[in-house]
Motif scaffolding. Structure first.
Motif, mmCIF file in Angstrom:
data_model
loop_
_atom_site.group_PDB
_atom_site.id
_atom_site.type_symbol
_atom_site.label_atom_id
_atom_site.label_comp_id
_atom_site.label_asym_id
_atom_site.label_seq_id
_atom_site.Cartn_x
_atom_site.Cartn_y
_atom_site.Cartn_z
ATOM 1 N N LYS A 39 -19.331 37.653 -30.351
ATOM 2 C CA LYS A 39 -17.985 38.125 -30.009
ATOM 3 C C LYS A 39 -17.631 39.294 -30.920
ATOM 4 C CE LYS A 39 -17.560 34.634 -27.234
ATOM 5 N NZ LYS A 39 -18.114 34.806 -25.927
ATOM 6 N N PRO A 83 -12.359 41.885 -24.619
ATOM 7 C CA PRO A 83 -13.346 42.706 -23.910
ATOM 8 C C PRO A 83 -12.703 43.538 -22.798
ATOM 9 C CG PRO A 83 -13.652 40.386 -23.391
ATOM 10 C CD PRO A 83 -12.585 40.459 -24.431
ATOM 11 N N PRO A 86 -16.114 42.914 -17.744
ATOM 12 C CA PRO A 86 -16.352 41.496 -17.437
ATOM 13 C C PRO A 86 -17.584 40.977 -18.177
ATOM 14 C CG PRO A 86 -16.880 42.888 -15.557
ATOM 15 C CD PRO A 86 -16.264 43.774 -16.591
ATOM 16 N N ASP A 87 -17.622 39.670 -18.341
ATOM 17 C CA ASP A 87 -18.741 39.031 -19.030
ATOM 18 C C ASP A 87 -20.036 39.326 -18.286
ATOM 19 O OD1 ASP A 87 -20.378 37.472 -20.566
ATOM 20 O OD2 ASP A 87 -19.446 35.566 -20.032
ATOM 21 N N SER A 88 -21.049 39.729 -19.062
ATOM 22 C CA SER A 88 -22.343 40.061 -18.461
ATOM 23 C C SER A 88 -23.210 38.824 -18.248
ATOM 24 C CB SER A 88 -23.089 41.072 -19.342
ATOM 25 O OG SER A 88 -23.302 40.522 -20.620
ATOM 26 N N ASP A 90 -24.123 36.613 -20.704
ATOM 27 C CA ASP A 90 -24.678 36.071 -21.940
ATOM 28 C C ASP A 90 -23.608 35.757 -22.985
ATOM 29 O OD1 ASP A 90 -23.951 38.587 -22.792
ATOM 30 O OD2 ASP A 90 -25.944 39.160 -23.507
ATOM 31 N N GLY A 91 -22.342 35.993 -22.656
ATOM 32 C CA GLY A 91 -21.250 35.676 -23.566
ATOM 33 C C GLY A 91 -20.977 36.721 -24.630
ATOM 34 N N ASN A 92 -21.728 37.811 -24.627
ATOM 35 C CA ASN A 92 -21.526 38.883 -25.605
ATOM 36 C C ASN A 92 -20.373 39.767 -25.149
ATOM 37 O OD1 ASN A 92 -21.804 41.449 -27.002
ATOM 38 N ND2 ASN A 92 -23.787 40.704 -27.686
ATOM 39 N N THR A 93 -19.415 40.037 -26.062
ATOM 40 C CA THR A 93 -18.249 40.849 -25.704
ATOM 41 C C THR A 93 -18.292 42.248 -26.303
ATOM 42 O OG1 THR A 93 -16.960 40.034 -27.583
ATOM 43 C CG2 THR A 93 -16.779 38.804 -25.503
ATOM 44 N N ASP A 95 -18.833 46.042 -26.398
ATOM 45 C CA ASP A 95 -18.994 47.231 -25.567
ATOM 46 C C ASP A 95 -19.455 48.330 -26.517
ATOM 47 O OD1 ASP A 95 -18.886 49.341 -23.801
ATOM 48 O OD2 ASP A 95 -16.705 49.351 -23.625
#
Length: 131
Positions: A39, A83, A86-88, A90-93, A95
């Motif tokens: 995050k 973010p 939108p979520d890709s 994998d939960g990574n926010t 950019d």
């Protein structure tokens, strides 16, 4: 008569610490751009600066009375960035473009504070020399 560095240097001495902490957070975001579940973090600059100006630092707990009381370098609470995409999946926010832009903006503001402090010290040096 003693020189008050707080009055002489103004807010710029505090901004360096806050900008440095923010640079670490942004660099960590960039480094973890591909880490699943990471995050993106940032800090509230205004709150961190107010905390630095008030010289409020978080005390560390001691397990024994003979231990030296330490101070945390954390100037403000780390916040999670909202973010923009939108979520890709994998939960990574993170950019990456936003983080790079924020990092460069922070670096420019850090450099400006360094230059302001340099000019303040130059003025103090002239005053002490009597130029």
């Amino acid at each position: 008569m003693a020189i008050s560095f707080d009055n002489a240097l103004g807010i710029h001495q505090h901004t360096l610490g806050v900008r440095s902490q923010r640079a670490e957070l942004l660099a960590g975001n960039i480094a973890n751009a591909d880490t699943p579940g990471y995050k993106a973090k940032d800090l509230d600059f205004e709150a961190a600066l107010a905390s630095a100006k008030a010289k409020q630092s978080m005390g560390l707990s001691r397990s024994h009375n003979n231990h030296i009381a330490g101070q945390s370098s954390l100037l403000s609470e780390e916040l999670y960035r909202v973010p923009l995409q939108p979520d890709s999946g994998d939960g990574n926010t993170v950019d990456l473009q936003t983080e790079r832009n924020q990092f460069m903006e922070n670096a420019l503001q850090y450099q400006a504070s360094v230059e302001f402090l340099g000019s303040k010290f130059s003025g103090l040096r002239k005053a002490l020399r009597g130029d």
